[in-house]
Write a protein that holds these residues in place. Structure first.
Motif, PDB file in Angstrom:
ATOM      1  N   THR A  31       0.751  -1.244  -0.016  1.00  0.00           N
ATOM      2  CA  THR A  31       0.048  -0.012  -0.026  1.00  0.00           C
ATOM      3  C   THR A  31       0.896   1.278  -0.018  1.00  0.00           C
ATOM      4  O   THR A  31       0.439   2.274  -0.868  1.00  0.00           O
ATOM      5  CB  THR A  31      -0.807   0.184   1.274  1.00  0.00           C
ATOM      6  N   VAL A  32       1.997   1.258   0.682  1.00  0.00           N
ATOM      7  CA  VAL A  32       2.927   2.518   0.796  1.00  0.00           C
ATOM      8  C   VAL A  32       3.880   2.197  -0.288  1.00  0.00           C
ATOM      9  O   VAL A  32       4.796   3.255  -0.232  1.00  0.00           O
ATOM     10  CB  VAL A  32       3.415   2.517   2.325  1.00  0.00           C
ATOM     11  N   GLY A  33       3.877   1.426  -1.278  1.00  0.00           N
ATOM     12  CA  GLY A  33       4.869   1.247  -2.254  1.00  0.00           C
ATOM     13  C   GLY A  33       6.018   0.763  -1.901  1.00  0.00           C
ATOM     14  O   GLY A  33       7.135   0.646  -2.770  1.00  0.00           O
ATOM     15  N   ASN A  34       6.261  -0.270  -0.980  1.00  0.00           N
ATOM     16  CA  ASN A  34       7.593  -0.871  -0.426  1.00  0.00           C
ATOM     17  C   ASN A  34       7.374  -2.175  -1.308  1.00  0.00           C
ATOM     18  O   ASN A  34       7.294  -3.077  -0.584  1.00  0.00           O
ATOM     19  CB  ASN A  34       7.731  -0.935   0.774  1.00  0.00           C
ATOM     20  N   LEU A  35       7.539  -2.244  -2.621  1.00  0.00           N
ATOM     21  CA  LEU A  35       7.531  -3.589  -3.266  1.00  0.00           C
ATOM     22  C   LEU A  35       8.245  -4.447  -2.935  1.00  0.00           C
ATOM     23  O   LEU A  35       8.024  -5.778  -2.578  1.00  0.00           O
ATOM     24  CB  LEU A  35       7.572  -3.387  -4.631  1.00  0.00           C
ATOM     25  N   LYS A  36       9.549  -4.346  -2.743  1.00  0.00           N
ATOM     26  CA  LYS A  36      10.651  -5.408  -2.278  1.00  0.00           C
ATOM     27  C   LYS A  36      10.260  -6.011  -0.929  1.00  0.00           C
ATOM     28  O   LYS A  36      10.477  -7.025  -0.675  1.00  0.00           O
ATOM     29  CB  LYS A  36      12.012  -5.128  -2.593  1.00  0.00           C
ATOM     30  N   ASP A  37      10.057  -5.372  -0.057  1.00  0.00           N
ATOM     31  CA  ASP A  37       9.516  -5.711   1.352  1.00  0.00           C
ATOM     32  C   ASP A  37       8.319  -6.387   1.390  1.00  0.00           C
ATOM     33  O   ASP A  37       8.126  -7.347   2.083  1.00  0.00           O
ATOM     34  CB  ASP A  37       9.539  -4.319   2.223  1.00  0.00           C
ATOM     35  N   VAL A  62       3.579  -9.491  -7.047  1.00  0.00           N
ATOM     36  CA  VAL A  62       4.123  -8.422  -6.373  1.00  0.00           C
ATOM     37  C   VAL A  62       5.696  -8.020  -7.236  1.00  0.00           C
ATOM     38  O   VAL A  62       5.999  -6.750  -7.614  1.00  0.00           O
ATOM     39  CB  VAL A  62       4.522  -8.312  -4.969  1.00  0.00           C
ATOM     40  N   ARG A  63       6.389  -9.215  -7.066  1.00  0.00           N
ATOM     41  CA  ARG A  63       7.792  -9.073  -7.999  1.00  0.00           C
ATOM     42  C   ARG A  63       7.500  -8.424  -9.291  1.00  0.00           C
ATOM     43  O   ARG A  63       8.630  -7.938  -9.986  1.00  0.00           O
ATOM     44  CB  ARG A  63       8.558 -10.202  -7.860  1.00  0.00           C
ATOM     45  N   LEU A  64       6.673  -8.982  -9.846  1.00  0.00           N
ATOM     46  CA  LEU A  64       6.374  -8.631 -11.667  1.00  0.00           C
ATOM     47  C   LEU A  64       6.018  -7.069 -11.758  1.00  0.00           C
ATOM     48  O   LEU A  64       6.193  -6.671 -12.819  1.00  0.00           O
ATOM     49  CB  LEU A  64       5.063  -9.215 -12.010  1.00  0.00           C
ATOM     50  N   LEU A  65       6.034  -6.509 -10.314  1.00  0.00           N
ATOM     51  CA  LEU A  65       5.762  -4.935 -10.550  1.00  0.00           C
ATOM     52  C   LEU A  65       7.181  -4.303 -10.689  1.00  0.00           C
ATOM     53  O   LEU A  65       6.960  -3.157 -11.070  1.00  0.00           O
ATOM     54  CB  LEU A  65       4.954  -4.566  -9.210  1.00  0.00           C
ATOM     55  N   TYR A  66       8.099  -5.198 -10.430  1.00  0.00           N
ATOM     56  CA  TYR A  66       9.451  -4.266 -10.524  1.00  0.00           C
ATOM     57  C   TYR A  66      10.471  -5.071 -10.947  1.00  0.00           C
ATOM     58  O   TYR A  66      11.594  -4.616 -11.463  1.00  0.00           O
ATOM     59  CB  TYR A  66       9.968  -3.879  -9.273  1.00  0.00           C
ATOM     60  N   GLU A  67      10.246  -6.195 -11.699  1.00  0.00           N
ATOM     61  CA  GLU A  67      11.058  -7.050 -12.527  1.00  0.00           C
ATOM     62  C   GLU A  67      10.566  -7.935 -13.696  1.00  0.00           C
ATOM     63  O   GLU A  67       9.142  -8.213 -13.668  1.00  0.00           O
ATOM     64  CB  GLU A  67      12.028  -7.909 -11.634  1.00  0.00           C
ATOM     65  N   SER A  68      11.360  -8.721 -14.283  1.00  0.00           N
ATOM     66  CA  SER A  68      10.659  -9.589 -15.514  1.00  0.00           C
ATOM     67  C   SER A  68      10.038 -10.827 -14.944  1.00  0.00           C
ATOM     68  O   SER A  68      10.561 -11.081 -13.721  1.00  0.00           O
ATOM     69  CB  SER A  68      11.878  -9.979 -16.555  1.00  0.00           C
ATOM     70  N   LEU A  69       9.409 -11.463 -15.605  1.00  0.00           N
ATOM     71  CA  LEU A  69       8.645 -12.863 -15.230  1.00  0.00           C
ATOM     72  C   LEU A  69      10.041 -13.797 -14.821  1.00  0.00           C
ATOM     73  O   LEU A  69       9.879 -14.379 -13.616  1.00  0.00           O
ATOM     74  CB  LEU A  69       7.775 -13.304 -16.169  1.00  0.00           C
ATOM     75  N   ASN A  70      10.933 -14.015 -15.270  1.00  0.00           N
ATOM     76  CA  ASN A  70      12.043 -14.859 -15.107  1.00  0.00           C
ATOM     77  C   ASN A  70      12.627 -14.582 -14.007  1.00  0.00           C
ATOM     78  O   ASN A  70      13.175 -15.370 -13.230  1.00  0.00           O
ATOM     79  CB  ASN A  70      12.968 -15.017 -16.572  1.00  0.00           C
ATOM     80  N   GLU A  71      12.905 -13.189 -13.917  1.00  0.00           N
ATOM     81  CA  GLU A  71      13.571 -12.839 -12.727  1.00  0.00           C
ATOM     82  C   GLU A  71      12.827 -12.908 -11.376  1.00  0.00           C
ATOM     83  O   GLU A  71      13.288 -13.465 -10.359  1.00  0.00           O
ATOM     84  CB  GLU A  71      14.162 -11.192 -12.833  1.00  0.00           C
ATOM     85  N   ALA A  72      11.506 -12.762 -11.483  1.00  0.00           N
ATOM     86  CA  ALA A  72      10.632 -12.947 -10.524  1.00  0.00           C
ATOM     87  C   ALA A  72      10.546 -14.288 -10.172  1.00  0.00           C
ATOM     88  O   ALA A  72      10.648 -14.721  -8.805  1.00  0.00           O
ATOM     89  CB  ALA A  72       9.044 -12.406 -10.839  1.00  0.00           C
ATOM     90  N   ALA A  74      12.917 -16.674 -10.614  1.00  0.00           N
ATOM     91  CA  ALA A  74      14.165 -17.066 -10.122  1.00  0.00           C
ATOM     92  C   ALA A  74      14.236 -16.741  -8.470  1.00  0.00           C
ATOM     93  O   ALA A  74      14.993 -17.312  -7.597  1.00  0.00           O
ATOM     94  CB  ALA A  74      15.374 -16.186 -10.824  1.00  0.00           C
ATOM     95  N   GLY A  75      13.610 -15.594  -8.128  1.00  0.00           N
ATOM     96  CA  GLY A  75      13.502 -15.274  -6.687  1.00  0.00           C
ATOM     97  C   GLY A  75      13.013 -16.219  -5.770  1.00  0.00           C
ATOM     98  O   GLY A  75      13.306 -16.128  -4.470  1.00  0.00           O
ATOM     99  N   PHE A  76      12.317 -17.172  -6.298  1.00  0.00           N
ATOM    100  CA  PHE A  76      11.847 -18.231  -5.354  1.00  0.00           C
ATOM    101  C   PHE A  76      13.081 -19.063  -4.724  1.00  0.00           C
ATOM    102  O   PHE A  76      12.923 -19.607  -3.574  1.00  0.00           O
ATOM    103  CB  PHE A  76      10.708 -19.260  -5.938  1.00  0.00           C
ATOM    104  N   VAL A  77      14.189 -19.089  -5.516  1.00  0.00           N
ATOM    105  CA  VAL A  77      15.293 -19.751  -4.802  1.00  0.00           C
ATOM    106  C   VAL A  77      15.506 -19.077  -3.544  1.00  0.00           C
ATOM    107  O   VAL A  77      15.981 -20.129  -2.606  1.00  0.00           O
ATOM    108  CB  VAL A  77      16.524 -19.705  -5.725  1.00  0.00           C
ATOM    109  N   ARG A  78      15.302 -18.020  -3.316  1.00  0.00           N
ATOM    110  CA  ARG A  78      15.686 -17.381  -1.824  1.00  0.00           C
ATOM    111  C   ARG A  78      14.477 -17.617  -0.793  1.00  0.00           C
ATOM    112  O   ARG A  78      14.565 -17.038   0.121  1.00  0.00           O
ATOM    113  CB  ARG A  78      16.032 -15.869  -2.071  1.00  0.00           C
ATOM    114  N   VAL A  79      13.482 -18.236  -1.217  1.00  0.00           N
ATOM    115  CA  VAL A  79      12.339 -18.474  -0.375  1.00  0.00           C
ATOM    116  C   VAL A  79      12.644 -19.790   0.295  1.00  0.00           C
ATOM    117  O   VAL A  79      12.563 -20.736  -0.314  1.00  0.00           O
ATOM    118  CB  VAL A  79      11.045 -18.365  -0.921  1.00  0.00           C
ATOM    119  N   ALA A  80      13.013 -19.779   1.594  1.00  0.00           N
ATOM    120  CA  ALA A  80      13.058 -20.903   2.305  1.00  0.00           C
ATOM    121  C   ALA A  80      12.016 -22.082   2.092  1.00  0.00           C
ATOM    122  O   ALA A  80      10.641 -21.438   2.634  1.00  0.00           O
ATOM    123  CB  ALA A  80      13.289 -20.842   3.677  1.00  0.00           C
ATOM    124  N   ASP A  81      11.923 -23.206   2.056  1.00  0.00           N
ATOM    125  CA  ASP A  81      10.897 -24.293   2.126  1.00  0.00           C
ATOM    126  C   ASP A  81       9.935 -24.154   0.992  1.00  0.00           C
ATOM    127  O   ASP A  81       8.900 -24.743   1.181  1.00  0.00           O
ATOM    128  CB  ASP A  81      10.315 -24.348   3.464  1.00  0.00           C
TER     129      ASP A  81
END
Length: 283
Positions: A31-37, A62-72, A74-81
């Motif tokens: 809501t306040v625009g902190n997309l990465k958070d 949310v990630r698609l609001l600031y990066e490409s689909l492939n990058e978004a 790939a971000g799941f790699v950093r999500v534990a479990d």
């Protein structure tokens, strides 16, 4: 007050193991625009409840609001479990939104063939593949896929409803009626109120108010003294062109919940349809 809500969530979330708290933090951040958070908070919700697809969908959205689909993705790699099968399902759905149906179907098939994928994920992939096949007009393949979901529990119920929709769309009404009738009886036995309402509404769309009425009566026995069965019965009676009886049901519902806005609007609509303007305005 988005900033106050964000501060409250920031104070509450770190000590919480409830994924809902983390999704609230994610929404406040968004809501306040902190997309990465916001994405990070959804990622934490995934870690706490890795079997819930909605969190994967929200994280990716949310990630698609600031990066490409492939990058978004790939971000799941950093999500534990994170469950790699649910990652693929969320990815496939994003591909469909971009018109890449073939790539989405390929991902669904990969999940179904993955020996390490959990059975629930395989069922989900199969259902979404069938749904996608039906959307692109491959109805026979969709039906074949749905037939493999008979033992899929709640998802199996959704598969039956999708099967009915496909049969109706392909002008196989007698067959669809059999499937819908059997599903309705099973949901009554299982006392599944939500599905009973869905099936009754399907019958009404097909012009069979009498079958919807039977389900409404069954629902009254499952949840006596509530408004929903009476609303459903009123809708069925309207389909059957029994307008006075339909309003009588609504008036009974009104005695149970006098301030229910949905009931009052339905009564006013019923009165207006019969050109009883003064009564409708008063209601």
């Amino acid at each position: 007050k988005p900033k106050e809500a964000l501060e409250l969530c920031r104070r509450t979330a770190p000590a919480s193991n409830d994924p809902i708290v983390w999704t609230l933090l994610a929404q406040a951040q968004l809501t306040v625009g902190n997309l990465k958070d916001a994405a990070a908070a959804y990622g934490h919700a995934i870690t706490l409840r890795p079997q819930r697809l909605a969190y994967y969908q929200a994280y990716l959205r949310v990630r698609l609001l600031y990066e490409s689909l492939n990058e978004a993705v790939a971000g799941f790699v950093r999500v534990a479990d994170a469950d790699h099968s649910l990652v693929k399902i969320a990815h496939a759905q994003a591909l469909v939104q971009r018109g890449n149906v073939l790539a989405a179907l390929t991902l669904y098939v990969e999940i179904e063939r993955d020996d390490e994928a959990k059975i629930d994920a395989k069922w989900l992939a199969r259902f979404y593949r069938a749904e996608l096949l039906s959307r692109v007009g491959q109805f026979e393949r969709a039906l074949e896929t749905l037939n493999m979901l008979d033992d899929a529990g709640v998802l199996g119920q959704r598969a039956e409803l999708l099967k009915v929709a496909i049969l109706i769309r392909t002008n196989k009404q007698p067959e669809s009626f059999v499937v819908l009738d059997e599903l309705g009886k099973r949901m009554v036995r299982e006392k599944n109120s939500h599905r009973i309402v869905e099936i009754a509404q399907l019958w009404m769309k097909l012009g069979h108010g009498d079958r919807a009425m039977a389900l409404a009566k069954a629902l009254q026995k499952i949840v006596p003294g509530t408004v929903e069965p009476l609303m459903l019965e009123s809708q069925a009676l309207t389909v059957m062109k029994k307008f006075s009886a339909a309003e009588a049901c609504l008036q009974t519902a009104r005695t149970i919940q006098p301030d229910n806005q949905t009931v009052l609007l339905a009564i006013a609509r019923s009165q207006a349809n019969r050109r009883e303007w003064n009564r409708a305005v008063a209601t």
